[in-house]
Design a protein around this motif. Sequence first.
Motif, mmCIF file in Angstrom:
data_model
loop_
_atom_site.group_PDB
_atom_site.id
_atom_site.type_symbol
_atom_site.label_atom_id
_atom_site.label_comp_id
_atom_site.label_asym_id
_atom_site.label_seq_id
_atom_site.Cartn_x
_atom_site.Cartn_y
_atom_site.Cartn_z
ATOM 1 N N ASP A 38 0.818 -1.220 0.000
ATOM 2 C CA ASP A 38 0.000 0.000 0.000
ATOM 3 C C ASP A 38 0.851 1.269 0.000
ATOM 4 O O ASP A 38 0.371 2.330 -0.386
ATOM 5 C CB ASP A 38 -0.923 0.029 1.220
ATOM 6 C CG ASP A 38 -2.035 -0.990 1.111
ATOM 7 O OD1 ASP A 38 -2.277 -1.498 0.000
ATOM 8 O OD2 ASP A 38 -2.672 -1.268 2.144
ATOM 9 N N THR A 39 2.085 1.168 0.437
ATOM 10 C CA THR A 39 2.942 2.349 0.513
ATOM 11 C C THR A 39 3.446 2.798 -0.852
ATOM 12 O O THR A 39 3.940 3.916 -0.985
ATOM 13 C CB THR A 39 4.149 2.059 1.418
ATOM 14 O OG1 THR A 39 4.852 0.925 0.898
ATOM 15 C CG2 THR A 39 3.700 1.794 2.844
ATOM 16 N N VAL A 42 -1.476 4.416 -4.105
ATOM 17 C CA VAL A 42 -2.771 4.450 -3.430
ATOM 18 C C VAL A 42 -3.529 3.183 -3.863
ATOM 19 O O VAL A 42 -3.478 2.810 -5.039
ATOM 20 C CB VAL A 42 -3.546 5.717 -3.853
ATOM 21 C CG1 VAL A 42 -4.895 5.778 -3.194
ATOM 22 C CG2 VAL A 42 -2.729 6.961 -3.578
ATOM 23 N N PRO A 43 -4.214 2.507 -2.927
ATOM 24 C CA PRO A 43 -4.872 1.232 -3.266
ATOM 25 C C PRO A 43 -5.784 1.282 -4.488
ATOM 26 O O PRO A 43 -5.752 0.377 -5.316
ATOM 27 C CB PRO A 43 -5.644 0.882 -1.997
ATOM 28 C CG PRO A 43 -4.858 1.521 -0.895
ATOM 29 C CD PRO A 43 -4.320 2.791 -1.490
ATOM 30 N N TRP A 44 -6.580 2.339 -4.646
ATOM 31 C CA TRP A 44 -7.490 2.363 -5.792
ATOM 32 C C TRP A 44 -6.731 2.485 -7.105
ATOM 33 O O TRP A 44 -7.169 1.970 -8.138
ATOM 34 C CB TRP A 44 -8.547 3.459 -5.654
ATOM 35 C CG TRP A 44 -8.022 4.868 -5.765
ATOM 36 C CD1 TRP A 44 -7.620 5.679 -4.749
ATOM 37 C CD2 TRP A 44 -7.848 5.615 -6.969
ATOM 38 N NE1 TRP A 44 -7.209 6.885 -5.240
ATOM 39 C CE2 TRP A 44 -7.335 6.877 -6.606
ATOM 40 C CE3 TRP A 44 -8.069 5.341 -8.320
ATOM 41 C CZ2 TRP A 44 -7.033 7.856 -7.539
ATOM 42 C CZ3 TRP A 44 -7.772 6.326 -9.254
ATOM 43 C CH2 TRP A 44 -7.261 7.573 -8.861
ATOM 44 N N ARG A 46 -3.701 1.163 -7.661
ATOM 45 C CA ARG A 46 -3.192 -0.186 -7.935
ATOM 46 C C ARG A 46 -4.290 -1.041 -8.551
ATOM 47 O O ARG A 46 -4.050 -1.797 -9.491
ATOM 48 C CB ARG A 46 -2.670 -0.843 -6.658
ATOM 49 C CG ARG A 46 -1.368 -0.259 -6.171
ATOM 50 C CD ARG A 46 -0.832 -0.955 -4.929
ATOM 51 N NE ARG A 46 -1.800 -0.831 -3.836
ATOM 52 C CZ ARG A 46 -2.340 -1.865 -3.189
ATOM 53 N NH1 ARG A 46 -2.013 -3.086 -3.507
ATOM 54 N NH2 ARG A 46 -3.193 -1.666 -2.218
ATOM 55 N N THR A 47 -5.491 -0.902 -8.008
ATOM 56 C CA THR A 47 -6.607 -1.686 -8.532
ATOM 57 C C THR A 47 -6.904 -1.311 -9.977
ATOM 58 O O THR A 47 -7.083 -2.188 -10.833
ATOM 59 C CB THR A 47 -7.861 -1.476 -7.658
ATOM 60 O OG1 THR A 47 -7.562 -1.875 -6.323
ATOM 61 C CG2 THR A 47 -9.032 -2.272 -8.178
#
Length: 109
Positions: A38-39, A42-44, A46-47
């Motif tokens: 996650d670092t 940003v998670p979204w 990556r998605t």
Amino acid sequence: MKEPDPRFTLANERTFLTWISTALALSAGGVAIAAIPDTVFVPWVRTVLGVMLVSLAALAAGLAYPRWRNIQRALRQETPLPPPALAAVFGYGVAAVAVVALVLIILAA
């Protein structure tokens, strides 16, 4: 139907296998993007990047055989080969993923 020159049939088969290899590489890239910590992004983001890559992989794999079949048919019937309609989709799709990833890498630094 006339049997085409074996060299053309084998070249068509190699192209089919290259589409499959490309699909595997895109899929692996999508999974790798989704699996990074996650670092990094940003998670979204990556998605989104992962979904874009895996979607391109599914498209490449799903259309590889129909493309092989259409080219093989054209070779046997001695008609013009179908145009490479998906080349732009894959070129621009991978470029878009690369540009988004590059911008995010630069912003994270």
